[in-house]
Design a protein around this motif. Structure first.
Motif, mmCIF file in Angstrom:
data_model
loop_
_atom_site.group_PDB
_atom_site.id
_atom_site.type_symbol
_atom_site.label_atom_id
_atom_site.label_comp_id
_atom_site.label_asym_id
_atom_site.label_seq_id
_atom_site.Cartn_x
_atom_site.Cartn_y
_atom_site.Cartn_z
ATOM 1 N N GLU A 1 0.860 -1.183 0.000
ATOM 2 C CA GLU A 1 0.000 0.000 0.000
ATOM 3 C C GLU A 1 0.898 1.235 0.000
ATOM 4 O O GLU A 1 1.620 1.484 0.963
ATOM 5 C CB GLU A 1 -0.920 0.019 1.221
ATOM 6 N N ILE A 2 0.857 1.987 -1.084
ATOM 7 C CA ILE A 2 1.700 3.170 -1.232
ATOM 8 C C ILE A 2 0.916 4.411 -0.816
ATOM 9 O O ILE A 2 -0.254 4.573 -1.197
ATOM 10 C CB ILE A 2 2.180 3.316 -2.690
ATOM 11 N N SER A 3 1.534 5.285 -0.057
ATOM 12 C CA SER A 3 0.877 6.529 0.369
ATOM 13 C C SER A 3 1.850 7.687 0.262
ATOM 14 O O SER A 3 3.046 7.502 0.030
ATOM 15 C CB SER A 3 0.376 6.400 1.819
ATOM 16 N N ASN A 4 1.323 8.907 0.428
ATOM 17 C CA ASN A 4 2.162 10.101 0.379
ATOM 18 C C ASN A 4 1.637 11.146 1.340
ATOM 19 O O ASN A 4 0.618 10.933 2.013
ATOM 20 C CB ASN A 4 2.274 10.653 -1.048
ATOM 21 N N THR A 5 2.311 12.281 1.427
ATOM 22 C CA THR A 5 1.933 13.324 2.385
ATOM 23 C C THR A 5 0.591 13.966 2.041
ATOM 24 O O THR A 5 -0.050 14.576 2.892
ATOM 25 C CB THR A 5 3.006 14.424 2.446
ATOM 26 N N ALA A 6 0.150 13.850 0.781
ATOM 27 C CA ALA A 6 -1.127 14.437 0.361
ATOM 28 C C ALA A 6 -2.320 13.569 0.767
ATOM 29 O O ALA A 6 -3.468 13.963 0.572
ATOM 30 C CB ALA A 6 -1.139 14.649 -1.148
ATOM 31 N N GLY A 7 -2.036 12.393 1.325
ATOM 32 C CA GLY A 7 -3.120 11.501 1.731
ATOM 33 C C GLY A 7 -3.557 10.536 0.648
ATOM 34 O O GLY A 7 -4.529 9.784 0.838
#
Length: 382
Positions: free
Chosen positions: A100-106
């Motif tokens: 599951e890939i995520s980032n600071t933008a949600g």
């Protein structure tokens, strides 16, 4: 002594000697045992494989350069040998079944079957290939990922060719530092941290570091294959003529119901209604342009994605986990052939309904907007 040998025969003999020495050195110093022990702390035994040094593989890579050349005719055979010896490495491949890939933008995006490869020499020191210490490939992708050529945010766009492990961009951070440390010298402590950092790295899209591909763009038609392309686009004028010609046999009310028009400040915005889309779809299917390339699907975010013949109007074809196997064999992992697959998720699409490709509807609405503007300007100039 070597006059009767081809360059390939001589290299094969010499390379085999060096490969044998390197394999023996690794066995004597216990490096592979240490690496395997560390890997087993972080991954199950079916999640990784350590590949032995394979000089035959390297010879195949150089085959086109050395075939039909006699040893005595080669000005610097030792230059070839030096380069090939440098590539005599053990390969380690680690399999991440789901990430599951995520980032600071949600933003969040799930991927399947990511394989990460790294190379170590007989001393356990990490080795670069094409400027990177880590390389990756995916064997299972969604239709949208394939259209966008997405494998991972920190991998270049890809066509998923066999054995095409692309270079990860490591940016600046703990993983970059630890790989440089392991390049200088192997030590178990650093390799343990490499495994820890790697598990975090594959789950994170560093938007600050400018990824190759953004998870927020998957399925938004930003891939190279989401437009009709130059060849297909040539046909847009003909499709427009067919559409406009077909309207002559319809009532004014039917035609008016096909479009939504808003006007303001001398501008006209035209869109095609649901009934217009249904009519255009039916028209295309009965025309010479009844081709998958001229249709799209609408996803849950109301973004158009390229239609594939693997979809049908039967919703049952979208059962979760259904896969279309592309026959290309990517590589071998744990004595099994890894094949490229495309998966379709039944929850991804609003329906299995086909829509005219956005390039076609845009061509029509732009034409009608232009005609309305012409009439408006003509009327106001009198």
């Amino acid at each position: 002594m070597y006059e009767d040998l081809t360059l390939g025969q001589w290299l094969e003999t010499e390379l085999h000697k060096f490969a044998k020495e390197k394999r023996k050195a690794a066995a004597d110093n216990g490096m592979l045992v240490e690496i395997r022990t560390i890997l087993e702390k972080h991954f199950s035994t079916d999640q990784f494989q350590i590949y032995n040094i394979d000089e035959r593989k390297i010879l195949r890579q150089y085959a086109s350069q050395i075939q039909n050349i006699m040893f005595q005719d080669c000005q610097n055979p030792y230059e070839y040998l030096h380069d090939m010896i440098a590539e005599l490495c053990f390969e380690i491949i680690i399999h991440f079944p789901e990430v599951e890939i995520s980032n600071t933008a949600g933003d969040i995006h799930q991927i399947k079957d990511l394989f990460v490869k790294l190379y170590v020499n007989q001393l356990g020191e990490l080795q670069q290939r094409n400027g990177s210490y880590l390389h990756g490939i995916r064997s299972t992708v969604t239709q949208e990922e394939k259209e966008y050529k997405y494998a991972h945010s920190h991998l270049p766009s890809t066509d998923y060719n066999p054995n095409n492990f692309d270079c990860f961009c490591l940016g600046r951070g703990p993983l970059d530092e630890i790989t440089h440390d392991l390049f200088t010298k192997f030590n178990p402590h650093s390799f343990n941290f490499l495994c820890l950092y790697l598990k975090d790295y594959v789950r994170w899209e560093s938007t600050e570091g400018t990824p190759y591909r953004y998870i927020c763009d998957i399925g938004k038609g930003t891939g190279q294959n989401n437009t009709l392309g130059n060849v297909m686009a040539i046909m847009l004028d003909e499709i427009l003529d067919i559409f406009l010609g077909s309207l002559k046999g319809l009532s004014r009310e039917t035609v008016m119901d096909m479009f939504k028009v808003t006007a303001g400040n001398g501008e006209f915005n035209v869109s095609i209604s649901d009934s217009g889309l249904d009519y255009l779809t039916s028209l295309l299917k009965s025309s010479p342009y009844n081709s998958d390339a001229y249709f799209s699907l609408l996803d849950r975010n109301n973004n158009y994605v390229r239609f594939s013949s693997s979809f049908s109007n039967d919703d049952s074809c979208h059962s979760a986990g259904e896969q279309q196997s592309i026959l290309e064999e990517l590589f071998t992992f744990n004595n099994k052939t890894v094949k490229f697959k495309i998966t379709y998720n039944e929850t991804k699409y609003n329906s299995a309904r086909q829509y005219p490709h956005p390039d076609i509807t845009r061509k029509i609405t732009d034409y009608i907007s232009g005609k309305l503007l012409e009439k408006y300007l003509l009327r106001n100039s009198i």
